[in-house]
Design an enzyme around this catalytic site. Structure first.
Site, PDB file in Angstrom:
ATOM      1  N   ASP A  68       0.819  -1.212   0.000  1.00 42.73           N
ATOM      2  CA  ASP A  68       0.000   0.000   0.000  1.00 42.73           C
ATOM      3  C   ASP A  68       0.854   1.263   0.000  1.00 42.73           C
ATOM      4  O   ASP A  68       2.078   1.195   0.170  1.00 42.73           O
ATOM      5  CB  ASP A  68      -0.979  -0.005   1.189  1.00 42.73           C
ATOM      6  CG  ASP A  68      -0.324  -0.426   2.507  1.00 42.73           C
ATOM      7  OD1 ASP A  68       0.920  -0.394   2.596  1.00 42.73           O
ATOM      8  OD2 ASP A  68      -1.050  -0.771   3.442  1.00 42.73           O
ATOM      9  N   ASN A  87      -7.385  -2.327  14.218  1.00 47.31           N
ATOM     10  CA  ASN A  87      -8.823  -2.498  13.944  1.00 47.31           C
ATOM     11  C   ASN A  87      -9.095  -3.695  13.023  1.00 47.31           C
ATOM     12  O   ASN A  87     -10.186  -3.820  12.483  1.00 47.31           O
ATOM     13  CB  ASN A  87      -9.400  -1.215  13.321  1.00 47.31           C
ATOM     14  CG  ASN A  87      -8.799  -0.900  11.957  1.00 47.31           C
ATOM     15  OD1 ASN A  87      -7.853  -1.547  11.524  1.00 47.31           O
ATOM     16  ND2 ASN A  87      -9.354   0.093  11.275  1.00 47.31           N
ATOM     17  N   GLU A 132      -9.650  -1.540   5.176  1.00 42.12           N
ATOM     18  CA  GLU A 132     -10.296  -1.236   6.447  1.00 42.12           C
ATOM     19  C   GLU A 132     -11.545  -2.123   6.633  1.00 42.12           C
ATOM     20  O   GLU A 132     -12.011  -2.744   5.669  1.00 42.12           O
ATOM     21  CB  GLU A 132     -10.711   0.245   6.459  1.00 42.12           C
ATOM     22  CG  GLU A 132      -9.547   1.228   6.309  1.00 42.12           C
ATOM     23  CD  GLU A 132      -8.685   1.357   7.562  1.00 42.12           C
ATOM     24  OE1 GLU A 132      -8.727   0.478   8.439  1.00 42.12           O
ATOM     25  OE2 GLU A 132      -7.954   2.368   7.659  1.00 42.12           O
TER      26      GLU A 132
HETATM   27  C1  GLP Z   1      -0.261   0.409   8.482  1.00 44.80           C
HETATM   28  C2  GLP Z   1      -0.099  -0.463   7.247  1.00 44.80           C
HETATM   29  C3  GLP Z   1      -0.485  -1.882   7.522  1.00 44.80           C
HETATM   30  C4  GLP Z   1       0.202  -2.371   8.792  1.00 44.80           C
HETATM   31  C5  GLP Z   1      -0.202  -1.495   9.946  1.00 44.80           C
HETATM   32  C6  GLP Z   1       0.364  -1.969  11.268  1.00 44.80           C
HETATM   33  O1  GLP Z   1      -1.582   0.741   8.706  1.00 44.80           O
HETATM   34  N1  GLP Z   1      -0.861  -0.006   6.143  1.00 44.80           N
HETATM   35  O2  GLP Z   1      -0.123  -2.718   6.410  1.00 44.80           O
HETATM   36  O3  GLP Z   1      -0.145  -3.711   9.029  1.00 44.80           O
HETATM   37  O4  GLP Z   1       0.269  -0.191   9.647  1.00 44.80           O
HETATM   38  O5  GLP Z   1       1.504  -1.269  11.624  1.00 44.80           O
HETATM   39  P1  GLP Z   1       2.431  -1.660  12.837  1.00 44.80           P
HETATM   40  O6  GLP Z   1       3.107  -2.935  12.434  1.00 44.80           O
HETATM   41  O7  GLP Z   1       3.372  -0.528  12.996  1.00 44.80           O
HETATM   42  O8  GLP Z   1       1.564  -1.863  14.011  1.00 44.80           O
END
Ligand code: GLP
Length: 241
Positions: A66, A135, A142
């Site tokens: 993404d 979430n 989402e």
């Molecule tokens: C962002 C990314 C996700 C990822 C999430 C969790 O939202 N788009 O792909 O899984 O962060 O991040 P973290 O690993 O820092 O908790």
């Protein structure tokens, strides 16, 4: 879907890196799906150590899950820049080996279609690394994202924007939209490794692993895949029955 609970984040990262390195060693032109966030960082460090130890990644190609809309790939807050710093450079990959959606293209729908096609043209993703949103989001899919969704522009949930505000000077600077591979895109990967560490992920992991398979928790769709494994530390697995 398999769940593996590992005692600490270092062992977790080493176990995942072993799996990925074994695939690359047997198929040097592996297509690796890479994720941002803090969860996969230990895996990238562990992979870089294997490259320093002789693992050949000259033919490895990587596709990001993404990218934010409106943030240039040169901006250090972009996922393109984050993945160059945390993943591509430490592994010594050439810049052309890392593909990230471009959230600054004038026609974003066309950018999404091009990205979906680029993954297919590369032969599809062999191993997809993913994290969990608190979430239950998967990449930037989402809650409410359908299982057959493809790469598209999405609105970010308020929780996601506040969770990601730590990477911006001010919470208002967090983009409202992103380009994300769809759930269906992700499920087409030949194997998927999802990583969850820490208590902030415990609810999402419980919903994904033991709740209904439902768009309310997009990560629960990982259970539709025959080769998906969730690596969690004890804190992230704490709410499992
Ligand atoms: C962002 C990314 C996700 C990822 C999430 C969790 O939202 N788009 O792909 O899984 O962060 O991040 P973290 O690993 O820092 O908790």
């Amino acid at each position: 879907m398999e769940l593996i609970v590992v005692a600490d984040p270092e062992t977790l990262a080493e176990s995942i890196a072993d799996r990925i390195a074994a695939t690359i060693a047997s198929a040097p032109a592996t297509v690796l799906g890479v994720a941002t966030g803090s969860s996969p960082l230990g895996v990238y460090r562990a992979l870089a150590r294997r490259v320093a130890g002789g693992l050949d990644v000259a033919n490895l190609r990587a596709f990001a899950l993404d990218e934010y809309v409106g943030i240039s790939p040169d901006d250090p807050r972009s996922y393109a820049a984050t993945l160059r710093t945390a993943f591509a450079r430490p592994l010594g990959l050439s810049p052309s080996a890392l593909h990230v959606p471009d959230g600054t293209r004038p026609d974003l729908d066309e950018a999404c279609a091009d990205y979906e096609r680029a993954i297919a043209d590369a032969g599809g993703v062999d191993i997809q690394l993913a994290g969990f949103g608190a979430n239950g989001h998967l990449a930037f899919n989402e809650p409410g994202s359908p299982a057959d969704s493809v790469t598209r522009v999405v609105d970010l949930a308020a929780r996601t924007r506040s969770d990601n505000a730590r990477f911006f000077d001010h919470p208002d600077e967090v983009p409202h939209q992103a380009i994300t591979q769809g759930v269906g895109t992700i499920l087409r990967a030949r194997s998927i490794i999802a990583v969850a560490t820490g208590s902030t992920k415990a609810e999402a992991v419980a919903a994904a692993v033991a709740g209904p398979i439902d768009a309310a928790c997009p990560a629960s769709f990982l259970r539709l895949h025959e080769d998906a494994v969730v690596y969690a530390d004890p804190a992230a697995a704490a709410l499992l029955p």
